[in-house]
Design an enzyme around this catalytic site. Structure first.
Site, PDB file in Angstrom:
ATOM      1  N   ASN A  12      70.331  -0.094   3.279  1.00 32.55           N
ATOM      2  CA  ASN A  12      70.873  -0.998   3.911  1.00 32.55           C
ATOM      3  C   ASN A  12      72.007   0.146   5.052  1.00 32.55           C
ATOM      4  O   ASN A  12      72.793   0.094   4.480  1.00 32.55           O
ATOM      5  CB  ASN A  12      71.543  -3.063   3.615  1.00 32.55           C
ATOM      6  CG  ASN A  12      72.021  -3.191   5.061  1.00 32.55           C
ATOM      7  OD1 ASN A  12      71.995  -3.037   5.557  1.00 32.55           O
ATOM      8  ND2 ASN A  12      72.764  -4.800   4.178  1.00 32.55           N
ATOM      9  N   PHE A  13      71.309   0.039   6.089  1.00 31.49           N
ATOM     10  CA  PHE A  13      72.373   0.897   6.934  1.00 31.49           C
ATOM     11  C   PHE A  13      73.890   0.045   7.853  1.00 31.49           C
ATOM     12  O   PHE A  13      74.436   1.009   8.254  1.00 31.49           O
ATOM     13  CB  PHE A  13      71.423   1.456   7.998  1.00 31.49           C
ATOM     14  CG  PHE A  13      70.467   2.942   7.756  1.00 31.49           C
ATOM     15  CD1 PHE A  13      70.135   2.875   6.469  1.00 31.49           C
ATOM     16  CD2 PHE A  13      70.087   3.647   8.696  1.00 31.49           C
ATOM     17  CE1 PHE A  13      69.355   3.648   5.723  1.00 31.49           C
ATOM     18  CE2 PHE A  13      69.119   4.578   8.257  1.00 31.49           C
ATOM     19  CZ  PHE A  13      68.523   5.062   6.920  1.00 31.49           C
ATOM     20  N   LYS A  14      73.491  -0.802   8.025  1.00 31.21           N
ATOM     21  CA  LYS A  14      74.791  -2.219   7.830  1.00 31.21           C
ATOM     22  C   LYS A  14      74.973  -1.563   9.112  1.00 31.21           C
ATOM     23  O   LYS A  14      74.120  -1.375  10.605  1.00 31.21           O
ATOM     24  CB  LYS A  14      75.561  -2.207   7.169  1.00 31.21           C
ATOM     25  CG  LYS A  14      75.120  -3.007   5.704  1.00 31.21           C
ATOM     26  CD  LYS A  14      76.624  -2.901   5.302  1.00 31.21           C
ATOM     27  CE  LYS A  14      76.227  -4.011   3.921  1.00 31.21           C
ATOM     28  NZ  LYS A  14      77.261  -4.522   2.897  1.00 31.21           N
ATOM     29  N   HIS A  95      71.422 -12.078   4.344  1.00 26.38           N
ATOM     30  CA  HIS A  95      72.530 -11.510   3.714  1.00 26.38           C
ATOM     31  C   HIS A  95      74.036 -12.152   4.162  1.00 26.38           C
ATOM     32  O   HIS A  95      73.859 -13.029   4.372  1.00 26.38           O
ATOM     33  CB  HIS A  95      72.541  -9.312   5.020  1.00 26.38           C
ATOM     34  CG  HIS A  95      73.409  -9.190   4.346  1.00 26.38           C
ATOM     35  ND1 HIS A  95      75.006  -8.637   3.767  1.00 26.38           N
ATOM     36  CD2 HIS A  95      72.926  -8.107   2.357  1.00 26.38           C
ATOM     37  CE1 HIS A  95      74.821  -7.659   3.014  1.00 26.38           C
ATOM     38  NE2 HIS A  95      74.238  -7.352   2.468  1.00 26.38           N
ATOM     39  N   GLU A 143      73.527 -10.599  -4.750  1.00 27.27           N
ATOM     40  CA  GLU A 143      74.884  -9.747  -3.984  1.00 27.27           C
ATOM     41  C   GLU A 143      75.972 -10.821  -4.662  1.00 27.27           C
ATOM     42  O   GLU A 143      76.163 -11.345  -3.712  1.00 27.27           O
ATOM     43  CB  GLU A 143      74.217  -8.974  -3.316  1.00 27.27           C
ATOM     44  CG  GLU A 143      72.847  -8.947  -3.177  1.00 27.27           C
ATOM     45  CD  GLU A 143      73.714  -7.610  -1.318  1.00 27.27           C
ATOM     46  OE1 GLU A 143      73.092  -6.412  -1.836  1.00 27.27           O
ATOM     47  OE2 GLU A 143      73.857  -8.068  -0.403  1.00 27.27           O
ATOM     48  N   GLY A 183      77.808  -2.903  -4.416  1.00 26.21           N
ATOM     49  CA  GLY A 183      78.915  -1.937  -5.718  1.00 26.21           C
ATOM     50  C   GLY A 183      78.379  -0.848  -6.143  1.00 26.21           C
ATOM     51  O   GLY A 183      78.411   0.357  -6.707  1.00 26.21           O
ATOM     52  N   ALA A 204      74.256  -0.220  -0.522  1.00 21.86           N
ATOM     53  CA  ALA A 204      74.574   0.426   1.203  1.00 21.86           C
ATOM     54  C   ALA A 204      76.106   1.587   0.962  1.00 21.86           C
ATOM     55  O   ALA A 204      75.796   2.637   1.294  1.00 21.86           O
ATOM     56  CB  ALA A 204      74.927  -0.313   2.258  1.00 21.86           C
ATOM     57  N   SER A 205      77.404   1.338   1.191  1.00 22.40           N
ATOM     58  CA  SER A 205      78.608   1.775   1.375  1.00 22.40           C
ATOM     59  C   SER A 205      78.426   2.860   0.326  1.00 22.40           C
ATOM     60  O   SER A 205      78.640   4.338   1.095  1.00 22.40           O
ATOM     61  CB  SER A 205      79.471   1.618   1.176  1.00 22.40           C
ATOM     62  OG  SER A 205      79.742   0.607   0.533  1.00 22.40           O
TER      63      SER A 205
HETATM   64  O1  G3P Z   1      72.946  -5.199   1.269  1.00 24.51           O
HETATM   65  C1  G3P Z   1      73.379  -4.375   0.376  1.00 24.51           C
HETATM   66  C2  G3P Z   1      75.058  -4.868   0.400  1.00 24.51           C
HETATM   67  O2  G3P Z   1      75.768  -5.965   0.806  1.00 24.51           O
HETATM   68  C3  G3P Z   1      76.159  -4.084  -0.701  1.00 24.51           C
HETATM   69  O3  G3P Z   1      76.504  -3.381  -0.169  1.00 24.51           O
HETATM   70  O4  G3P Z   1      78.290  -1.890   0.294  1.00 24.51           O
HETATM   71  O5  G3P Z   1      78.055  -2.468  -2.073  1.00 24.51           O
HETATM   72  O6  G3P Z   1      76.498  -1.354  -1.164  1.00 24.51           O
HETATM   73  P1  G3P Z   1      77.512  -2.384  -0.519  1.00 24.51           P
END
Ligand code: G3P
Length: 224
Positions: A12-14, A95, A143, A183, A204-205
């Site tokens: 997810n590129f957010k 999401h 999530e 995470g 994502a992050s």
């Molecule tokens: O859509 C992916 C997400 O919400 C998780 O984000 O930054 O914790 O990998 P992250």
């Protein structure tokens, strides 16, 4: 059910600066390189405005959101057919950062089906995972919101919610596949997710904000 090769990495590129506009295309190129090197399917999920440019890289692309609307008189909404025309082959729905009512999730899945888009419905706990599975998306992604962006991987911090979601979904609709996210960033996180009954991760992050996203992706899929 649209068939997708698993295990699956959904990135997810957010709305991070690091994955917007030209940077979205740059990160998508890294996804393509790692996917070609390893044979692992990596789906890019850029902002809507970057869909077409990212799809032109030649990797599978999902939209971050669509609305449960039909073509016609709507303003500021995302039409499933428009996402498809821009190169998306699927979409996230609900999401944690774009939550919908249950009725809206149902309408969005129907709109996606109409346009031939695969669907990943996000859920925040086991109860909402069950409700999502009953709506027959292609995937449910569990999530826990408190772990999103935390750097603490759900697959080791809360393995019970992941295996619980996988068990609950298989009891409701075994055709629905389960992903987990929040995470996740390392190979060991992904391996743990697969052992808990998922077919992949939504993240994502940990990749987008890594000093070298390509190397971070290589590490993520290294243990598969
Ligand atoms: O859509 C992916 C997400 O919400 C998780 O984000 O930054 O914790 O990998 P992250």
């Amino acid at each position: 059910m649209k068939q997708m090769k698993t295990p699956l990495v959904v990135l997810n590129f957010k709305t991070y600066t690091e994955s917007t506009g030209k940077n979205a295309v740059r990160i998508a190129g890294m996804c393509a390189d790692v996917s070609n090197e390893t044979g692992i399917s990596i789906i890019a999920v850029p902002q809507l405005s970057d869909l077409r440019a990212v799809a032109e890289i030649g990797i599978p692309v999902f939209a971050q959101h669509i609305d449960g609307i039909s073509p016609g008189s709507h303003t500021g909404s995302v039409l499933a057919e428009a996402a498809s025309d821009s190169g998306a082959i699927g979409t996230l729905i609900n999401h944690s950062e774009r939550r919908l009512t249950l009725a809206d999730i149902d309408s969005a899945i129907q709109a996606a089906d109409r346009a031939g888009l695969a669907t990943i419905v996000c859920s925040n706990n086991i109860a909402t995972t069950k409700a999502a599975a009953a709506l027959e998306p292609d995937f449910v992604a569990i999530e826990p919101p408190e772990l999103i962006g935390s750097g603490i991987p759900v697959s080791t911090a809360d393995p019970g919610i992941v295996s619980g979601a996988a068990n609950a979904v298989s009891g409701i609709n075994p055709d629905v596949q389960v992903l987990c996210g929040a995470g996740i960033s390392k190979g060991e996180d992904m391996q743990a997710a697969l052992k808990l009954g998922t077919v992949g991760v939504l993240l994502a992050s940990g990749i987008i904000r890594a000093p070298d996203p390509g190397d971070a992706l290589r590490d993520l899929v290294s243990g598969i």
